[in-house]
Design an enzyme around this catalytic site. Structure first.
Site, PDB file in Angstrom:
ATOM      1  N   ASN A 161      50.718  42.285  48.306  1.00 34.46           N
ATOM      2  CA  ASN A 161      50.141  42.523  46.991  1.00 34.46           C
ATOM      3  C   ASN A 161      49.152  41.315  46.785  1.00 34.46           C
ATOM      4  O   ASN A 161      49.698  40.105  46.490  1.00 34.46           O
ATOM      5  CB  ASN A 161      51.073  42.658  45.748  1.00 34.46           C
ATOM      6  CG  ASN A 161      50.388  42.633  44.491  1.00 34.46           C
ATOM      7  OD1 ASN A 161      49.141  42.738  44.474  1.00 34.46           O
ATOM      8  ND2 ASN A 161      51.185  42.590  43.332  1.00 34.46           N
TER       9      ASN A 161
ATOM     10  N   LYS B 250      47.031  40.399  44.411  1.00 31.40           N
ATOM     11  CA  LYS B 250      46.907  40.170  43.219  1.00 31.40           C
ATOM     12  C   LYS B 250      45.401  39.825  43.366  1.00 31.40           C
ATOM     13  O   LYS B 250      44.473  40.541  43.667  1.00 31.40           O
ATOM     14  CB  LYS B 250      47.727  38.981  42.928  1.00 31.40           C
ATOM     15  CG  LYS B 250      48.971  39.468  43.041  1.00 31.40           C
ATOM     16  CD  LYS B 250      50.294  38.272  42.529  1.00 31.40           C
ATOM     17  CE  LYS B 250      51.386  38.709  42.831  1.00 31.40           C
ATOM     18  NZ  LYS B 250      52.616  38.210  41.944  1.00 31.40           N
TER      19      LYS B 250
ATOM     20  N   HIS C 233      53.196  46.854  37.910  1.00 30.89           N
ATOM     21  CA  HIS C 233      53.451  45.593  38.214  1.00 30.89           C
ATOM     22  C   HIS C 233      53.825  44.767  37.071  1.00 30.89           C
ATOM     23  O   HIS C 233      53.270  44.849  35.999  1.00 30.89           O
ATOM     24  CB  HIS C 233      52.467  44.859  39.263  1.00 30.89           C
ATOM     25  CG  HIS C 233      52.840  43.634  39.519  1.00 30.89           C
ATOM     26  ND1 HIS C 233      53.093  42.294  38.976  1.00 30.89           N
ATOM     27  CD2 HIS C 233      53.358  43.315  40.953  1.00 30.89           C
ATOM     28  CE1 HIS C 233      53.514  41.293  39.823  1.00 30.89           C
ATOM     29  NE2 HIS C 233      53.638  42.073  40.977  1.00 30.89           N
TER      30      HIS C 233
ATOM     31  N   GLU D 130      53.007  41.866  36.099  1.00 35.78           N
ATOM     32  CA  GLU D 130      51.959  41.095  35.387  1.00 35.78           C
ATOM     33  C   GLU D 130      50.971  42.014  34.751  1.00 35.78           C
ATOM     34  O   GLU D 130      50.413  41.737  33.835  1.00 35.78           O
ATOM     35  CB  GLU D 130      51.215  40.472  36.915  1.00 35.78           C
ATOM     36  CG  GLU D 130      51.537  39.319  37.223  1.00 35.78           C
ATOM     37  CD  GLU D 130      51.469  39.048  38.762  1.00 35.78           C
ATOM     38  OE1 GLU D 130      50.509  39.472  39.185  1.00 35.78           O
ATOM     39  OE2 GLU D 130      52.204  38.301  39.176  1.00 35.78           O
TER      40      GLU D 130
ATOM     41  N   GLU E 141      61.351  44.385  41.483  1.00 36.18           N
ATOM     42  CA  GLU E 141      60.817  43.042  41.493  1.00 36.18           C
ATOM     43  C   GLU E 141      61.503  42.226  40.073  1.00 36.18           C
ATOM     44  O   GLU E 141      60.962  42.189  39.095  1.00 36.18           O
ATOM     45  CB  GLU E 141      59.317  42.846  41.255  1.00 36.18           C
ATOM     46  CG  GLU E 141      58.645  43.434  42.488  1.00 36.18           C
ATOM     47  CD  GLU E 141      57.175  43.043  42.816  1.00 36.18           C
ATOM     48  OE1 GLU E 141      57.003  42.181  43.818  1.00 36.18           O
ATOM     49  OE2 GLU E 141      56.441  43.094  41.711  1.00 36.18           O
TER      50      GLU E 141
ATOM     51  N   GLY F 171      56.442  34.672  42.011  1.00 39.31           N
ATOM     52  CA  GLY F 171      55.568  33.393  42.095  1.00 39.31           C
ATOM     53  C   GLY F 171      56.318  32.068  41.595  1.00 39.31           C
ATOM     54  O   GLY F 171      55.744  31.106  41.295  1.00 39.31           O
TER      55      GLY F 171
ATOM     56  N   SER G 224      58.997  35.979  45.571  1.00 36.36           N
ATOM     57  CA  SER G 224      59.359  35.038  46.360  1.00 36.36           C
ATOM     58  C   SER G 224      59.718  35.160  47.733  1.00 36.36           C
ATOM     59  O   SER G 224      60.612  34.522  48.181  1.00 36.36           O
ATOM     60  CB  SER G 224      60.035  33.933  45.559  1.00 36.36           C
ATOM     61  OG  SER G 224      59.319  33.328  44.527  1.00 36.36           O
TER      62      SER G 224
ATOM     63  N   GLY H  18      53.931  38.477  47.574  1.00 35.79           N
ATOM     64  CA  GLY H  18      52.753  38.407  46.835  1.00 35.79           C
ATOM     65  C   GLY H  18      52.124  37.003  47.780  1.00 35.79           C
ATOM     66  O   GLY H  18      51.545  37.171  48.598  1.00 35.79           O
TER      67      GLY H  18
HETATM   68  P1  13P Z   1      55.495  36.576  45.165  1.00 37.81           P
HETATM   69  O1  13P Z   1      55.928  36.732  46.282  1.00 37.81           O
HETATM   70  O2  13P Z   1      54.049  35.400  45.131  1.00 37.81           O
HETATM   71  O3  13P Z   1      56.631  35.884  44.140  1.00 37.81           O
HETATM   72  O4  13P Z   1      55.017  37.702  44.314  1.00 37.81           O
HETATM   73  C1  13P Z   1      55.659  38.873  44.288  1.00 37.81           C
HETATM   74  C2  13P Z   1      55.170  40.008  43.854  1.00 37.81           C
HETATM   75  O5  13P Z   1      54.597  39.926  42.446  1.00 37.81           O
HETATM   76  C3  13P Z   1      54.717  41.057  44.492  1.00 37.81           C
HETATM   77  O6  13P Z   1      54.020  41.888  43.832  1.00 37.81           O
END
Ligand code: 13P
Length: 255
Positions: free
Chosen positions: A13, A15, A99, A101, A171, A177, A217, A238
């Site tokens: 992803n 983002k 997601h 976010e 997730e 993150g 992560s 991510g």
């Molecule tokens: P990270 O791998 O940066 O923690 O992000 C995970 C994520 O939100 C994937 O959609």
């Protein structure tokens, strides 16, 4: 070993990262590193304006390209939104829905997540449906209830046939993150809870066929342990999906 009836999916992803030019460069870099790794499906979900360049760069490789969101209406007065029909026309195969976010910063709810999922499925795309608890919910011991409720609401009214095109990404929001990863045991336990809820909705046999990814992560160091768990069928990645060697190492860990 995963049961044969479900596919491991390693998805990046991106983002709000990578311009079209940057994506093209990245795909050229990562493609040779993941070539021939056919034990899993490999997907990158890109910002809307980057999708076309990423698809062109990925042509002839084993890399699939997806979007990061989709609107539930087919067309109309929804400034700034993109419909499933638009994505489908340019050949998008996958779309992330729900997601955290989007839920946190853009007021996405289980109701809109459900509508977006249905719209993407109706257009013939595969959905990567994200759900997971926030830190306070895990600390107060209600993770199972939270993910159970999200699974039920987000998939409400979705047929067994359509479920074949749904991948669930568990997730935990506290792990996204933050560098804090769920332990393999926590990931296994909660992915198992989601599968149990799916069994309640669709029957055990169907639930066993659904790919459930872990995200939060995941990186080149912890992927192998997480992916070895029987209920963890892949990853939604991510930060580490922006670095070719790290992403390729995760794909390798899934082989
Ligand atoms: P990270 O791998 O940066 O923690 O992000 C995970 C994520 O939100 C994937 O959609």
């Amino acid at each position: 070993m995963k049961p044969e009836m479900r596919r491991t999916v390693i998805a990046g992803n991106w983002k709000m990262n990578f311009t079209p030019k940057e994506a093209k460069k990245f795909i050229k870099e990562v493609a040779p590193l993941v070539a021939g790794k056919d034990n899993c499906d490999i997907v990158f979900c890109a910002p809307y304006v980057t999708i076309d360049a990423a698809m062109k760069a990925a042509k002839g490789t084993n890399i699939h390209i997806g979007a990061e969101n989709v609107h539930f209406e087919d067309h109309g007065a929804f400034t700034g939104e993109v419909s499933a029909r638009m994505l489908k026309e340019i050949g998008v195969e996958y779309v992330i829905v729900g997601h955290s976010e989007r839920r946190q910063y853009f007021a996405e709810t289980d109701t809109t997540v459900n509508l977006r999922t249905k719209a993407a499925l109706a257009a013939g795309m595969k959905v990567i449906l994200c759900l997971g608890e926030v830190k306070e919910q895990r600390l107060s011991g209600i993770t199972d209830e939270v993910v159970g409720m999200q699974t039920k609401l987000d998939l409400a009214g979705i047929s067994e046939e359509d479920l074949k095109n749904v991948i669930i990404a568990y997730e935990p929001v506290w792990a996204i993150g933050t560098g804090l990863t769920a332990t393999p045991e926590q990931a296994e336990e909660t992915c198992g809870v989601i599968r149990k809820v799916l069994a309640g909705m669709y029957g055990k046999k169907v639930a066993e066929t659904v790919t459930i990814q872990y995200g939060g992560s995941m990186n080149d160091k912890n992927a192998a342990e997480l992916l070895a768990k029987p209920n963890v069928d892949g990853g939604l990645i991510g930060g580490a999906s922006l670095v070719a060697e790290k992403f390729a190492a995760i794909v390798n860990a899934a082989q």
